[in-house]
Design a protein around this motif. Structure first.
Motif, PDB file in Angstrom:
ATOM      1  N   ARG B 121      25.045 -31.470   9.124  1.00  0.00           N
ATOM      2  CA  ARG B 121      25.078 -31.332   8.029  1.00  0.00           C
ATOM      3  C   ARG B 121      26.495 -31.310   7.268  1.00  0.00           C
ATOM      4  NH1 ARG B 121      20.478 -28.491   4.966  1.00  0.00           N
ATOM      5  NH2 ARG B 121      22.011 -27.294   3.747  1.00  0.00           N
ATOM      6  N   GLU B 122      27.350 -30.630   8.195  1.00  0.00           N
ATOM      7  CA  GLU B 122      28.870 -30.427   7.725  1.00  0.00           C
ATOM      8  C   GLU B 122      29.367 -31.795   7.659  1.00  0.00           C
ATOM      9  OE1 GLU B 122      30.704 -27.049   9.193  1.00  0.00           O
ATOM     10  OE2 GLU B 122      32.597 -27.717   8.542  1.00  0.00           O
ATOM     11  N   PHE B 123      29.288 -32.540   8.729  1.00  0.00           N
ATOM     12  CA  PHE B 123      29.826 -33.871   8.657  1.00  0.00           C
ATOM     13  C   PHE B 123      29.338 -34.821   7.515  1.00  0.00           C
ATOM     14  CE2 PHE B 123      29.245 -38.424  10.393  1.00  0.00           C
ATOM     15  CZ  PHE B 123      30.693 -38.482  10.285  1.00  0.00           C
ATOM     16  N   ALA B 124      27.954 -34.731   7.468  1.00  0.00           N
ATOM     17  CA  ALA B 124      27.157 -35.497   6.406  1.00  0.00           C
ATOM     18  C   ALA B 124      27.932 -35.192   5.115  1.00  0.00           C
ATOM     19  CB  ALA B 124      25.830 -35.173   6.383  1.00  0.00           C
ATOM     20  N   LEU B 125      28.119 -33.803   4.796  1.00  0.00           N
ATOM     21  CA  LEU B 125      28.498 -33.667   3.510  1.00  0.00           C
ATOM     22  C   LEU B 125      30.144 -34.325   3.426  1.00  0.00           C
ATOM     23  CD1 LEU B 125      27.646 -32.380   1.184  1.00  0.00           C
ATOM     24  CD2 LEU B 125      28.604 -30.213   1.930  1.00  0.00           C
ATOM     25  N   LYS B 126      30.948 -33.881   4.548  1.00  0.00           N
ATOM     26  CA  LYS B 126      32.305 -34.601   4.425  1.00  0.00           C
ATOM     27  C   LYS B 126      32.357 -36.079   4.269  1.00  0.00           C
ATOM     28  CE  LYS B 126      34.699 -30.982   7.329  1.00  0.00           C
ATOM     29  NZ  LYS B 126      35.338 -30.621   8.169  1.00  0.00           N
ATOM     30  N   LEU B 127      31.410 -36.998   5.032  1.00  0.00           N
ATOM     31  CA  LEU B 127      31.457 -38.018   4.666  1.00  0.00           C
ATOM     32  C   LEU B 127      31.071 -38.531   3.481  1.00  0.00           C
ATOM     33  CD1 LEU B 127      31.711 -40.748   6.609  1.00  0.00           C
ATOM     34  CD2 LEU B 127      29.006 -40.722   6.743  1.00  0.00           C
ATOM     35  N   ALA B 128      30.108 -37.692   2.828  1.00  0.00           N
ATOM     36  CA  ALA B 128      29.709 -38.155   1.403  1.00  0.00           C
ATOM     37  C   ALA B 128      30.983 -38.093   0.431  1.00  0.00           C
ATOM     38  CB  ALA B 128      28.620 -37.332   0.923  1.00  0.00           C
ATOM     39  N   PHE B 129      31.967 -37.453   0.872  1.00  0.00           N
ATOM     40  CA  PHE B 129      33.257 -37.127  -0.059  1.00  0.00           C
ATOM     41  C   PHE B 129      34.265 -37.891   0.574  1.00  0.00           C
ATOM     42  CE2 PHE B 129      30.710 -33.393  -1.642  1.00  0.00           C
ATOM     43  CZ  PHE B 129      30.232 -34.043  -2.683  1.00  0.00           C
ATOM     44  N   CYS B 130      34.326 -38.536   1.722  1.00  0.00           N
ATOM     45  CA  CYS B 130      35.705 -39.071   2.395  1.00  0.00           C
ATOM     46  C   CYS B 130      36.135 -40.092   1.583  1.00  0.00           C
ATOM     47  CB  CYS B 130      35.307 -39.098   3.737  1.00  0.00           C
ATOM     48  SG  CYS B 130      34.590 -40.924   4.086  1.00  0.00           S
ATOM     49  N   ARG B 131      35.545 -40.444   0.554  1.00  0.00           N
ATOM     50  CA  ARG B 131      36.270 -41.738  -0.166  1.00  0.00           C
ATOM     51  C   ARG B 131      37.391 -40.822  -1.020  1.00  0.00           C
ATOM     52  NH1 ARG B 131      31.781 -40.325  -3.240  1.00  0.00           N
ATOM     53  NH2 ARG B 131      32.156 -39.000  -5.391  1.00  0.00           N
ATOM     54  N   PHE B 132      37.312 -39.751  -1.152  1.00  0.00           N
ATOM     55  CA  PHE B 132      38.527 -39.116  -1.809  1.00  0.00           C
ATOM     56  C   PHE B 132      39.668 -38.821  -0.661  1.00  0.00           C
ATOM     57  CE2 PHE B 132      34.959 -37.341  -4.163  1.00  0.00           C
ATOM     58  CZ  PHE B 132      35.371 -37.777  -5.438  1.00  0.00           C
ATOM     59  N   LEU B 133      39.548 -39.577   0.490  1.00  0.00           N
ATOM     60  CA  LEU B 133      40.436 -39.187   1.648  1.00  0.00           C
ATOM     61  C   LEU B 133      41.462 -40.571   1.817  1.00  0.00           C
ATOM     62  CD1 LEU B 133      40.608 -36.477   2.720  1.00  0.00           C
ATOM     63  CD2 LEU B 133      39.091 -37.234   4.519  1.00  0.00           C
ATOM     64  N   PRO B 134      42.640 -40.332   2.112  1.00  0.00           N
ATOM     65  CA  PRO B 134      43.438 -41.762   2.504  1.00  0.00           C
ATOM     66  C   PRO B 134      42.809 -42.150   3.931  1.00  0.00           C
ATOM     67  CG  PRO B 134      44.737 -39.595   2.892  1.00  0.00           C
ATOM     68  CD  PRO B 134      43.589 -39.185   1.840  1.00  0.00           C
ATOM     69  N   VAL B 135      42.951 -43.312   4.074  1.00  0.00           N
ATOM     70  CA  VAL B 135      42.435 -43.993   5.165  1.00  0.00           C
ATOM     71  C   VAL B 135      42.758 -43.338   6.395  1.00  0.00           C
ATOM     72  CG1 VAL B 135      42.114 -46.197   6.550  1.00  0.00           C
ATOM     73  CG2 VAL B 135      42.383 -46.198   3.857  1.00  0.00           C
ATOM     74  N   PRO B 136      44.003 -42.854   6.916  1.00  0.00           N
ATOM     75  CA  PRO B 136      44.296 -42.343   8.223  1.00  0.00           C
ATOM     76  C   PRO B 136      43.220 -40.988   8.304  1.00  0.00           C
ATOM     77  CG  PRO B 136      46.163 -43.092   7.089  1.00  0.00           C
ATOM     78  CD  PRO B 136      45.048 -42.894   5.989  1.00  0.00           C
ATOM     79  N   ASP B 137      43.415 -40.281   7.259  1.00  0.00           N
ATOM     80  CA  ASP B 137      42.531 -38.967   7.251  1.00  0.00           C
ATOM     81  C   ASP B 137      41.055 -39.511   7.627  1.00  0.00           C
ATOM     82  OD1 ASP B 137      44.783 -37.871   7.034  1.00  0.00           O
ATOM     83  OD2 ASP B 137      44.444 -36.999   5.010  1.00  0.00           O
ATOM     84  N   ARG B 138      40.524 -40.163   6.946  1.00  0.00           N
ATOM     85  CA  ARG B 138      39.214 -40.837   7.133  1.00  0.00           C
ATOM     86  C   ARG B 138      38.947 -41.149   8.375  1.00  0.00           C
ATOM     87  NH1 ARG B 138      38.901 -43.738   1.801  1.00  0.00           N
ATOM     88  NH2 ARG B 138      38.779 -45.709   2.757  1.00  0.00           N
ATOM     89  N   VAL B 139      39.914 -41.887   9.103  1.00  0.00           N
ATOM     90  CA  VAL B 139      39.686 -42.290  10.597  1.00  0.00           C
ATOM     91  C   VAL B 139      39.597 -41.174  11.304  1.00  0.00           C
ATOM     92  CG1 VAL B 139      40.559 -43.377  12.393  1.00  0.00           C
ATOM     93  CG2 VAL B 139      40.663 -44.575  10.088  1.00  0.00           C
ATOM     94  N   ALA B 140      40.634 -40.180  10.940  1.00  0.00           N
ATOM     95  CA  ALA B 140      40.604 -38.812  11.993  1.00  0.00           C
ATOM     96  C   ALA B 140      39.278 -38.309  11.721  1.00  0.00           C
ATOM     97  CB  ALA B 140      41.750 -38.182  11.383  1.00  0.00           C
ATOM     98  N   LEU B 141      38.893 -38.112  10.787  1.00  0.00           N
ATOM     99  CA  LEU B 141      37.634 -37.488  10.449  1.00  0.00           C
ATOM    100  C   LEU B 141      36.474 -38.055  11.294  1.00  0.00           C
ATOM    101  CD1 LEU B 141      35.438 -35.272   8.820  1.00  0.00           C
ATOM    102  CD2 LEU B 141      35.043 -37.276   7.304  1.00  0.00           C
ATOM    103  N   LEU B 142      36.270 -39.430  11.362  1.00  0.00           N
ATOM    104  CA  LEU B 142      35.344 -39.959  11.969  1.00  0.00           C
ATOM    105  C   LEU B 142      35.671 -39.942  13.687  1.00  0.00           C
ATOM    106  CD1 LEU B 142      35.074 -43.183   9.951  1.00  0.00           C
ATOM    107  CD2 LEU B 142      33.405 -41.520   9.898  1.00  0.00           C
ATOM    108  N   GLU B 143      36.825 -39.771  14.019  1.00  0.00           N
ATOM    109  CA  GLU B 143      37.142 -39.657  15.537  1.00  0.00           C
ATOM    110  C   GLU B 143      36.785 -38.572  15.922  1.00  0.00           C
ATOM    111  OE1 GLU B 143      41.211 -41.449  15.965  1.00  0.00           O
ATOM    112  OE2 GLU B 143      40.180 -43.488  16.453  1.00  0.00           O
ATOM    113  N   ARG B 144      37.076 -37.286  15.151  1.00  0.00           N
ATOM    114  CA  ARG B 144      36.707 -35.958  15.772  1.00  0.00           C
ATOM    115  C   ARG B 144      35.085 -35.993  15.886  1.00  0.00           C
ATOM    116  NH1 ARG B 144      38.036 -32.890  11.021  1.00  0.00           N
ATOM    117  NH2 ARG B 144      40.037 -34.440  10.691  1.00  0.00           N
ATOM    118  N   ARG B 145      34.246 -36.412  14.803  1.00  0.00           N
ATOM    119  CA  ARG B 145      33.129 -36.537  14.956  1.00  0.00           C
ATOM    120  C   ARG B 145      32.681 -37.553  16.206  1.00  0.00           C
ATOM    121  NH1 ARG B 145      28.327 -33.903  14.279  1.00  0.00           N
ATOM    122  NH2 ARG B 145      26.555 -35.136  14.145  1.00  0.00           N
ATOM    123  N   ARG B 146      33.247 -38.241  16.442  1.00  0.00           N
ATOM    124  CA  ARG B 146      32.831 -39.348  17.741  1.00  0.00           C
ATOM    125  C   ARG B 146      33.234 -38.264  18.840  1.00  0.00           C
ATOM    126  NH1 ARG B 146      35.332 -44.834  19.165  1.00  0.00           N
ATOM    127  NH2 ARG B 146      37.289 -43.860  19.516  1.00  0.00           N
TER     128      ARG B 146
END
Lengths: 206, 206
Positions: B121-146
């Motif tokens: 759930r937490e990841f889903a929510l973060k993903l839903a709002f990750c458009r507000f993030l600069p690209v590197p942070d977005r990538v970091a979020l995804l890699e953490r999830r991975r």
DNA sequence: GTCATCATGTAAGCCGTTACATGATTGC
DNA sequence: GCAATCATGTAACGGCTTACATGATGAC
């Protein structure tokens, strides 16, 4: 939920809290795990209501995990030492067994038809213990799940609101696919159940 | 979590509680929904800490809040109630907007690297709002999830204890497959992210 | 004798829910 | 005027977690 899990594990054999927790975390899949702060109060609660009972000193040992002999006494002893298997002499351990009353409770919880129990975890747990159920109840459980998933799926498909970015879209798409696969899985289980039903007698005599 | 969801929705536009709840349940997918018993206390809490603020009478609210304030509502009656009962005062809709402070909090919550936040759930929510993030942070979020999913997967694969019936086996197998597909999905998102990164400038000028 | 592990428990708190209570607005 | 909906809130509780406290046992 934890009560149900405890009862289900105790149906196989008496166990003490520590071992119970290990099984919840390991044997039942990596998705499971309750903390001690949940477990021990639950055990007391279940004991108070008569669903489980402490295995007395005179009763059969709460020993765990009977390993089939390899034929070598020395090897067995060595393996036991390496695995640090608990020895039967411990005074502080409290092993619990399930009581007839607990058995009733377990079945009740397993066959309960709470419409709000759409939870994935709950179904997983029920499925893990549905071998204790007669075939028709097992089928009923699976069909209830299928209905829940179907409903969930239509809702997920309906929620295709246009105003969403590609991340949200991807999220919803992935979620929908997941539900579809869950549905297929449950259908497979149902098919297996139905193809086995005629073999009931063979199974029973085996 | 609810705080984060509220802040994320308010980043787009001011909303009042009722509408907020509707969006959480509908716009954000059928998997979402907080009850009023969660929502309103959360709004008060966020307002108290200065992360959100009530939209004043002069400011413009979303489509629903177009009705101007009615001004005073029977001052005498309100005072009569207030002298004895502090809570059940007047009920007007209160639209909230996010403050700069709330913006900081939002980003902090979105980029937070809690190792225990393996929650879907937490990841889903973060993903839903990750458009507000600069690209590197977005990538970091995804890699953490991975990474989390990878760990989860190895644990799930390791837990192939032989002593299990076919239901439990099927359950674990299905669970493993689900994780694998989640992993593929995250990898796809990552790939998309990386293939877009060079296009940043084009996007910016578009 | 001391350290890792086994084993049982309690206290506080988190994060959410359900059920309840109240009031305002809109449409017929 | 009356019902349905919109809208805001509180109280009580539920179920689980973390952090803490305690002690027994076995290995070295």
């Amino acid at each position: 939920m934890i009560d149900f899990a405890i009862l289900g594990l105790l149906k196989d054999q008496p166990l003490h809290g520590y071992e119970l927790k290990k099984r919840l975390g390991e044997t039942l899949g990596s998705l499971w795990g309750f903390s001690y702060g949940s477990l021990y109060p639950a055990l007391r609660r279940l004991e108070r209501t008569g669903a489980i009972a402490v295995v007395g000193a005179g009763e059969s040992a709460p020993e765990v995990a009977a390993i089939p002999s390899t034929g070598s006494v020395k090897g067995e002893a060595a393996a036991a030492r390496l695995r640090r298997l608990p020895t039967p002499g411990r005074r502080n351990r409290k092993a619990y067994r399930i009581t007839p009353r607990g058995d009733e409770l377990f079945t009740e919880l397993l066959t309960a038809d709470d419409p709000g129990s759409d939870t994935e975890r709950e179904f997983a747990l029920k499925l893990a213990f549905c071998r204790f159920l007669p075939v028709p109840d097992r089928v009923a459980l699976l069909e209830r799940r299928r209905a829940d998933l179907g409903e969930h799926l239509t809702r997920a498909r309906r929620t295709r609101s246009g105003k969403s970015d590609r991340y949200t879209r991807s999220l919803m798409e992935h979620g929908t696919k997941s539900i579809e696969r869950d549905l297929e899985w449950v259908d497979d289980l149902l098919a297996a159940e139905r193809s086995q039903e005629p073999l009931k007698q063979e199974e029973a005599t085996a």
